[in-house]
Design a protein around this motif. Structure first.
Motif, PDB file in Angstrom:
ATOM      1  N   TYR A 175       0.861  -1.183   0.000  1.00 32.02           N
ATOM      2  CA  TYR A 175       0.000   0.000   0.000  1.00 32.02           C
ATOM      3  C   TYR A 175       0.896   1.231   0.000  1.00 32.02           C
ATOM      4  O   TYR A 175       2.035   1.190   0.464  1.00 32.02           O
ATOM      5  CB  TYR A 175      -0.910   0.021   1.229  1.00 32.02           C
ATOM      6  N   LEU A 204       1.082   5.402   1.046  1.00 32.71           N
ATOM      7  CA  LEU A 204       0.463   6.513   1.762  1.00 32.71           C
ATOM      8  C   LEU A 204       1.470   7.621   1.953  1.00 32.71           C
ATOM      9  O   LEU A 204       2.672   7.397   1.872  1.00 32.71           O
ATOM     10  CB  LEU A 204      -0.132   6.052   3.099  1.00 32.71           C
ATOM     11  N   ARG A 231      -0.572   5.429  10.423  1.00 32.95           N
ATOM     12  CA  ARG A 231      -1.625   5.547   9.405  1.00 32.95           C
ATOM     13  C   ARG A 231      -1.948   4.209   8.760  1.00 32.95           C
ATOM     14  O   ARG A 231      -3.103   3.905   8.510  1.00 32.95           O
ATOM     15  CB  ARG A 231      -1.211   6.556   8.330  1.00 32.95           C
ATOM     16  N   GLU A 269      -4.078   2.241  11.078  1.00 31.71           N
ATOM     17  CA  GLU A 269      -5.437   2.766  11.081  1.00 31.71           C
ATOM     18  C   GLU A 269      -6.199   2.324   9.819  1.00 31.71           C
ATOM     19  O   GLU A 269      -7.340   1.875   9.907  1.00 31.71           O
ATOM     20  CB  GLU A 269      -5.352   4.293  11.137  1.00 31.71           C
ATOM     21  N   GLU A 270      -5.563   2.426   8.664  1.00 34.12           N
ATOM     22  CA  GLU A 270      -6.218   2.049   7.400  1.00 34.12           C
ATOM     23  C   GLU A 270      -6.504   0.547   7.356  1.00 34.12           C
ATOM     24  O   GLU A 270      -7.574   0.132   6.925  1.00 34.12           O
ATOM     25  CB  GLU A 270      -5.354   2.444   6.195  1.00 34.12           C
ATOM     26  N   TYR A 296      -9.889  -1.847   7.108  1.00 33.65           N
ATOM     27  CA  TYR A 296      -9.973  -2.687   5.913  1.00 33.65           C
ATOM     28  C   TYR A 296     -10.222  -4.158   6.231  1.00 33.65           C
ATOM     29  O   TYR A 296     -10.916  -4.845   5.514  1.00 33.65           O
ATOM     30  CB  TYR A 296      -8.667  -2.523   5.113  1.00 33.65           C
ATOM     31  N   PHE A 307      -3.415   5.644  -0.062  1.00 38.71           N
ATOM     32  CA  PHE A 307      -4.123   6.366   0.989  1.00 38.71           C
ATOM     33  C   PHE A 307      -3.509   7.758   1.146  1.00 38.71           C
ATOM     34  O   PHE A 307      -2.596   7.957   1.933  1.00 38.71           O
ATOM     35  CB  PHE A 307      -4.033   5.620   2.325  1.00 38.71           C
TER      36      PHE A 307
END
Length: 169
Positions: free
Chosen positions: A28, A30, A41, A44-45, A49, A139
């Motif tokens: 991912y 971000l 972060r 948190e994401e 998910y 993100f």
């Protein structure tokens, strides 16, 4: 202000279309100001998910200059763009490479989207390479505080204009 993008690899148990569960590692992207914020972060994401337990296996700074999402696209491509500049002293061409992350459905569309992004560029450039990226999702950082700050700045600006008009009258 320049944005720093972080690639985060996350290992977790994923349920596939067949209903079978497999442990996979997904990447991912971000933006954050530090590794610590990137870790917070992505935690948190990923918590939003998946309900499964997950583990962050790697966080590294990505070398993307810009990230460009496009509607109705499901994959991410890394476009290498070479900016061509003429060195006035030596008279030789000098190339500076930058990398864009562009969303598209295939390589052809990624090339078209990269060309669209670069359309306003004043200088010469070439696109020597486009490869599919392992990045599953991006993100970007959105802050309510920034929006509130911009609104406050607009109010201050309006108040200043009104007070300047009052002084003139």
């Amino acid at each position: 202000m320049s944005v720093t993008w972080y690639e985060c690899k996350v290992k977790y148990r994923k349920t596939h279309e067949t209903g079978e569960q497999k442990v996979t590692t997904d990447t991912y992207l971000l933006d954050a100001v530090s590794y610590t914020e990137a870790e917070a972060r992505i935690n948190e994401e990923m918590a939003a998910y998946t309900n499964e337990e997950f583990r962050i296996t790697n966080i590294k700074v990505a070398n993307f200059s810009e990230v460009h999402p496009f509607e109705n696209s499901d994959r991410w491509f890394k476009s290498k763009v070479s900016l061509v500049a003429l060195d006035e002293e030596s008279g030789k061409e000098r190339k500076t490479n930058m990398y864009l992350l562009v969303q598209a459905n295939d390589i052809k569309e990624a090339f078209e989207n990269t060309t669209q992004v670069m359309a306003d560029t004043m200088g010469d450039y070439s696109i020597p390479a486009i490869t599919e990226s392992p990045i599953l999702d991006v993100f970007p950082y959105f802050s309510d505080e920034v929006e509130e700050g911009e609104a406050a700045a607009a109010i201050v600006s309006e108040e200043t204009e009104v007070s300047e008009e009052a002084e003139v009258a």
